[in-house]
Write an enzyme that holds these catalytic residues in place. Structure first.
Site, PDB file in Angstrom:
ATOM      1  N   CYS A   3       0.860  -1.189   0.000  1.00  0.00           N
ATOM      2  CA  CYS A   3       0.000   0.000   0.000  1.00  0.00           C
ATOM      3  C   CYS A   3       0.891   1.232   0.000  1.00  0.00           C
ATOM      4  O   CYS A   3       2.053   1.148  -0.432  1.00  0.00           O
ATOM      5  CB  CYS A   3      -0.984  -0.024   1.166  1.00  0.00           C
ATOM      6  SG  CYS A   3      -0.225   0.007   2.810  1.00  0.00           S
ATOM      7  N   ASN A   6       2.241   1.424   4.430  1.00  0.00           N
ATOM      8  CA  ASN A   6       2.541   0.142   5.094  1.00  0.00           C
ATOM      9  C   ASN A   6       2.207   0.180   6.584  1.00  0.00           C
ATOM     10  O   ASN A   6       2.866  -0.478   7.397  1.00  0.00           O
ATOM     11  CB  ASN A   6       4.005  -0.291   4.865  1.00  0.00           C
ATOM     12  CG  ASN A   6       4.316  -1.738   5.242  1.00  0.00           C
ATOM     13  OD1 ASN A   6       5.437  -2.067   5.607  1.00  0.00           O
ATOM     14  ND2 ASN A   6       3.347  -2.619   5.164  1.00  0.00           N
ATOM     15  N   CYS A   8      -1.509   0.633   7.385  1.00  0.00           N
ATOM     16  CA  CYS A   8      -2.950   0.344   7.481  1.00  0.00           C
ATOM     17  C   CYS A   8      -3.337  -0.890   6.667  1.00  0.00           C
ATOM     18  O   CYS A   8      -3.564  -1.967   7.218  1.00  0.00           O
ATOM     19  CB  CYS A   8      -3.782   1.541   7.024  1.00  0.00           C
ATOM     20  SG  CYS A   8      -3.523   3.038   8.007  1.00  0.00           S
ATOM     21  N   ARG A   9      -3.407  -0.743   5.351  1.00  0.00           N
ATOM     22  CA  ARG A   9      -3.962  -1.823   4.520  1.00  0.00           C
ATOM     23  C   ARG A   9      -3.023  -3.014   4.348  1.00  0.00           C
ATOM     24  O   ARG A   9      -3.423  -4.161   4.563  1.00  0.00           O
ATOM     25  CB  ARG A   9      -4.362  -1.273   3.144  1.00  0.00           C
ATOM     26  CG  ARG A   9      -5.524  -0.309   3.202  1.00  0.00           C
ATOM     27  CD  ARG A   9      -5.666   0.489   1.924  1.00  0.00           C
ATOM     28  NE  ARG A   9      -4.538   1.407   1.742  1.00  0.00           N
ATOM     29  CZ  ARG A   9      -4.350   2.188   0.698  1.00  0.00           C
ATOM     30  NH1 ARG A   9      -5.215   2.143  -0.307  1.00  0.00           N
ATOM     31  NH2 ARG A   9      -3.325   3.002   0.635  1.00  0.00           N
ATOM     32  N   SER A  10      -1.791  -2.757   3.935  1.00  0.00           N
ATOM     33  CA  SER A  10      -0.923  -3.910   3.628  1.00  0.00           C
ATOM     34  C   SER A  10      -0.509  -4.720   4.859  1.00  0.00           C
ATOM     35  O   SER A  10      -0.388  -5.944   4.742  1.00  0.00           O
ATOM     36  CB  SER A  10       0.282  -3.504   2.776  1.00  0.00           C
ATOM     37  OG  SER A  10       1.102  -2.563   3.419  1.00  0.00           O
ATOM     38  N   ASP A 110      -8.538   3.618   1.236  1.00  0.00           N
ATOM     39  CA  ASP A 110      -7.543   3.982   2.241  1.00  0.00           C
ATOM     40  C   ASP A 110      -8.270   4.409   3.518  1.00  0.00           C
ATOM     41  O   ASP A 110      -8.996   5.407   3.507  1.00  0.00           O
ATOM     42  CB  ASP A 110      -6.693   5.133   1.687  1.00  0.00           C
ATOM     43  CG  ASP A 110      -5.545   5.494   2.611  1.00  0.00           C
ATOM     44  OD1 ASP A 110      -5.543   5.022   3.763  1.00  0.00           O
ATOM     45  OD2 ASP A 110      -4.666   6.244   2.175  1.00  0.00           O
TER      46      ASP A 110
HETATM   47  P1  4NP Z   1      -1.850   2.770   4.096  1.00  0.00           P
HETATM   48  O1  4NP Z   1      -2.534   4.093   4.674  1.00  0.00           O
HETATM   49  O2  4NP Z   1      -1.269   3.141   2.741  1.00  0.00           O
HETATM   50  O3  4NP Z   1      -2.985   1.811   3.977  1.00  0.00           O
HETATM   51  O4  4NP Z   1      -0.803   2.353   5.095  1.00  0.00           O
HETATM   52  C1  4NP Z   1      -1.884   5.318   4.765  1.00  0.00           C
HETATM   53  C2  4NP Z   1      -0.993   5.557   5.773  1.00  0.00           C
HETATM   54  C3  4NP Z   1      -0.382   6.781   5.879  1.00  0.00           C
HETATM   55  C4  4NP Z   1      -0.680   7.782   4.960  1.00  0.00           C
HETATM   56  C5  4NP Z   1      -1.572   7.545   3.945  1.00  0.00           C
HETATM   57  C6  4NP Z   1      -2.184   6.306   3.842  1.00  0.00           C
HETATM   58  N1  4NP Z   1      -0.074   9.071   5.101  1.00  0.00           N
HETATM   59  O5  4NP Z   1      -0.440   9.971   4.334  1.00  0.00           O
HETATM   60  O6  4NP Z   1       0.807   9.245   5.947  1.00  0.00           O
END
Ligand code: 4NP
Length: 140
Positions: A3, A6, A8-10, A110
């Site tokens: 993602c 790294n 939340c989703r992955s 997201d």
């Molecule tokens: P992820 O979610 O890609 O599912 O881990 C996010 C985590 C952090 C951010 C965006 C999405 N950020 O903008 O910091």
């Protein structure tokens, strides 16, 4: 499992897949961005996983590296943006062909700017998607 951050989703995808396959298959996750490298998953992701009996609390975020494209046989992007960023890192058609979208044509939303229900929704989407991946690629 890839993602953006790294956190939340992955990591959810990694934890869910490991809970289903154990150590039969090498499973890892990473982010296309490096802002959260070294951090544990977002607390809301840890809680959503824990509510389903999956422990992701000890995972640590890292950025995708070029060698991942050789080391792993299958690379699943959580959304189209991650998919395109991964494609841009490839240097061969073999590497390109390994990269898939975990939900096919759809993005895993997201949940970072959302709440607990968004994390629960992501957990359910990934849980079902990973069952399909395991069947499609005969991983168990
Ligand atoms: P992820 O979610 O890609 O599912 O881990 C996010 C985590 C952090 C951010 C965006 C999405 N950020 O903008 O910091």
């Amino acid at each position: 499992m890839v993602c953006l951050g790294n956190i939340c989703r992955s990591p959810l995808a990694e934890g869910i897949m490991r809970s289903k396959l154990g150590d039969q298959v090498l499973i890892d996750s990473a982010g296309t961005g490096d802002w959260h490298a070294g951090e544990h998953p977002d607390k809301r992701a840890i809680t959503a996983a824990k509510n389903h009996g999956v422990d992701i609390s000890k995972l640590r975020a890292r950025q995708v590296k070029a060698s991942d494209l050789d080391e792993f046989d299958l690379i699943f992007a959580m959304d189209e943006s991650n998919f395109l960023n991964l494609q841009a890192m490839t240097s061969s058609s073999n590497q390109k062909s390994k990269i898939k979208m975990i939900l096919g044509d759809l993005n895993v939303p997201d949940p970072y700017w959302g709440d607990a229900s968004d994390f629960e929704n992501v957990f359910r989407l990934l849980d079902a998607a990973i069952d399909e991946v395991i069947e499609q690629y005969q991983l168990s």
